[in-house]
Every structure is written in C-alpha cells, then in structure tokens.
Motif scaffolding. Sequence first.
Motif, PDB file in Angstrom:
ATOM      1  N   PRO A  89       0.830  -1.369  -0.001  1.00  0.00           N
ATOM      2  CA  PRO A  89       0.041   0.035  -0.147  1.00  0.00           C
ATOM      3  C   PRO A  89       0.802   1.303  -0.119  1.00  0.00           C
ATOM      4  O   PRO A  89       0.389   2.429  -0.475  1.00  0.00           O
ATOM      5  CB  PRO A  89      -0.833  -0.147   1.105  1.00  0.00           C
ATOM      6  N   SER A  90       2.099   1.206   0.672  1.00  0.00           N
ATOM      7  CA  SER A  90       2.787   2.538   0.788  1.00  0.00           C
ATOM      8  C   SER A  90       4.057   2.574  -0.306  1.00  0.00           C
ATOM      9  O   SER A  90       4.657   3.578  -0.178  1.00  0.00           O
ATOM     10  CB  SER A  90       3.544   2.629   2.263  1.00  0.00           C
ATOM     11  N   ALA A  91       3.808   1.742  -1.199  1.00  0.00           N
ATOM     12  CA  ALA A  91       4.948   1.609  -2.390  1.00  0.00           C
ATOM     13  C   ALA A  91       4.875   3.024  -3.070  1.00  0.00           C
ATOM     14  O   ALA A  91       4.134   3.834  -2.888  1.00  0.00           O
ATOM     15  CB  ALA A  91       4.409   0.560  -3.524  1.00  0.00           C
ATOM     16  N   THR A  92       6.209   3.492  -3.640  1.00  0.00           N
ATOM     17  CA  THR A  92       6.485   4.524  -4.594  1.00  0.00           C
ATOM     18  C   THR A  92       6.671   3.968  -5.856  1.00  0.00           C
ATOM     19  O   THR A  92       7.390   2.730  -6.024  1.00  0.00           O
ATOM     20  CB  THR A  92       7.855   5.008  -3.859  1.00  0.00           C
ATOM     21  N   ARG A  98       5.047   8.502  -7.987  1.00  0.00           N
ATOM     22  CA  ARG A  98       4.101   8.637  -6.944  1.00  0.00           C
ATOM     23  C   ARG A  98       4.258   7.713  -5.817  1.00  0.00           C
ATOM     24  O   ARG A  98       5.210   7.019  -5.646  1.00  0.00           O
ATOM     25  CB  ARG A  98       2.612   8.245  -7.575  1.00  0.00           C
ATOM     26  N   THR A  99       3.601   8.023  -4.795  1.00  0.00           N
ATOM     27  CA  THR A  99       3.571   7.317  -3.405  1.00  0.00           C
ATOM     28  C   THR A  99       2.286   6.881  -3.225  1.00  0.00           C
ATOM     29  O   THR A  99       1.236   7.347  -3.477  1.00  0.00           O
ATOM     30  CB  THR A  99       4.075   8.135  -2.303  1.00  0.00           C
ATOM     31  N   GLY A 100       2.140   5.425  -2.859  1.00  0.00           N
ATOM     32  CA  GLY A 100       0.949   4.638  -2.521  1.00  0.00           C
ATOM     33  C   GLY A 100       0.244   4.280  -3.857  1.00  0.00           C
ATOM     34  O   GLY A 100       0.507   4.610  -4.978  1.00  0.00           O
ATOM     35  N   ARG A 101      -0.199   2.981  -3.547  1.00  0.00           N
ATOM     36  CA  ARG A 101      -0.602   2.060  -4.652  1.00  0.00           C
ATOM     37  C   ARG A 101      -1.559   2.753  -5.299  1.00  0.00           C
ATOM     38  O   ARG A 101      -1.665   2.632  -6.462  1.00  0.00           O
ATOM     39  CB  ARG A 101      -1.212   0.850  -3.739  1.00  0.00           C
ATOM     40  N   ASP A 102      -2.678   3.226  -4.924  1.00  0.00           N
ATOM     41  CA  ASP A 102      -3.578   3.922  -5.769  1.00  0.00           C
ATOM     42  C   ASP A 102      -3.068   5.224  -6.583  1.00  0.00           C
ATOM     43  O   ASP A 102      -3.562   5.359  -7.885  1.00  0.00           O
ATOM     44  CB  ASP A 102      -4.773   4.823  -4.816  1.00  0.00           C
ATOM     45  N   THR A 156       8.039  -2.505  -3.165  1.00  0.00           N
ATOM     46  CA  THR A 156       7.952  -1.379  -2.207  1.00  0.00           C
ATOM     47  C   THR A 156       8.167  -0.276  -2.953  1.00  0.00           C
ATOM     48  O   THR A 156       7.720   0.862  -2.678  1.00  0.00           O
ATOM     49  CB  THR A 156       8.907  -1.575  -1.082  1.00  0.00           C
ATOM     50  N   SER A 157       9.099  -0.332  -3.958  1.00  0.00           N
ATOM     51  CA  SER A 157       9.612   0.882  -4.911  1.00  0.00           C
ATOM     52  C   SER A 157       9.822   0.454  -6.203  1.00  0.00           C
ATOM     53  O   SER A 157      10.316  -0.896  -6.573  1.00  0.00           O
ATOM     54  CB  SER A 157      10.562   1.666  -4.337  1.00  0.00           C
TER      55      SER A 157
END
Length: 139
Positions: free
Chosen positions: A36-39, A43-47, A120-121
Amino acid sequence: MTSTMSDRDRIVERLAELAAALDRRDWDALAAMFVPSATGYGRTGRDGIVATVRAHLGGCGPSQHLLGNHRVEIRGDEARSLTCARVHHQGAGEAAGLFYECFGEYEDHWTRTPDGWRITSRAFTISHDLGDFTVLRPG
C-alpha cells in the motif's frame, strides 16, 4: 502441494504477471503487485501508482512489455531486481498508426509479505526511445 520455485523464480514470475497486467489494463492486478505504501512512477501509494499508469495506458492502443536479463538479489525478506525492458505502445483513435517504443531498465525493491513478494519501490530508467510519446494518454 509443495512449490519448488525459488524466491528468485517467484520474483521473476511476479514481474511477468505485472507486465501482463499492464498490457491487459488490469488495474486491480497491477495494484496487487505493490504494498500500500509503495513508491513508483513518481507517486507514493498504490492508488497513486495505478492512477499514473492508467493516465498513460488507459487511452493507448495495445502495448507489449517485454522483460529480460533479470538480475535478482535477495537478502532475507527483502530483494532488489533489475530487469531490462522493451515496451511497445500502439496508438488508438486519432493516434492510430502511431507508436511509442521505449527501452530501459526497471529497478524494483521487494518485500516478502504473507501474500508473497510485493514491490515497495519501482523506477524505470529509459535509455532510448522511438516514435511519438503522445500515444500515451488517459482513457
């Protein structure tokens, strides 16, 4: 049934699933590749990641993400992969007949979760490209 796949094989398989999700425009499958907190994709965040990708591929014609030369380094429950990519995008609508193709390398950082390896990134560095970037557009 016990799987004989190594962690490296699982990550390479996840990369193939991600490429297929991009080409099918399967936004839910794309989201599931990331924590969910990926970059990624600036952008930051999955959405946010999915929204950015959707803004580029949503109105584009067919695409094909070809991946190869996988290099995967695993350290416990964390991993890093470097993957060469050749990505072809075909135009749609008034851009039919145009294309945009880019060549580069994905750098992904992974973590092992209860649901398997997740990114995660993600960064994509383009080494060169051809064609008309305007074929990338929202749907």
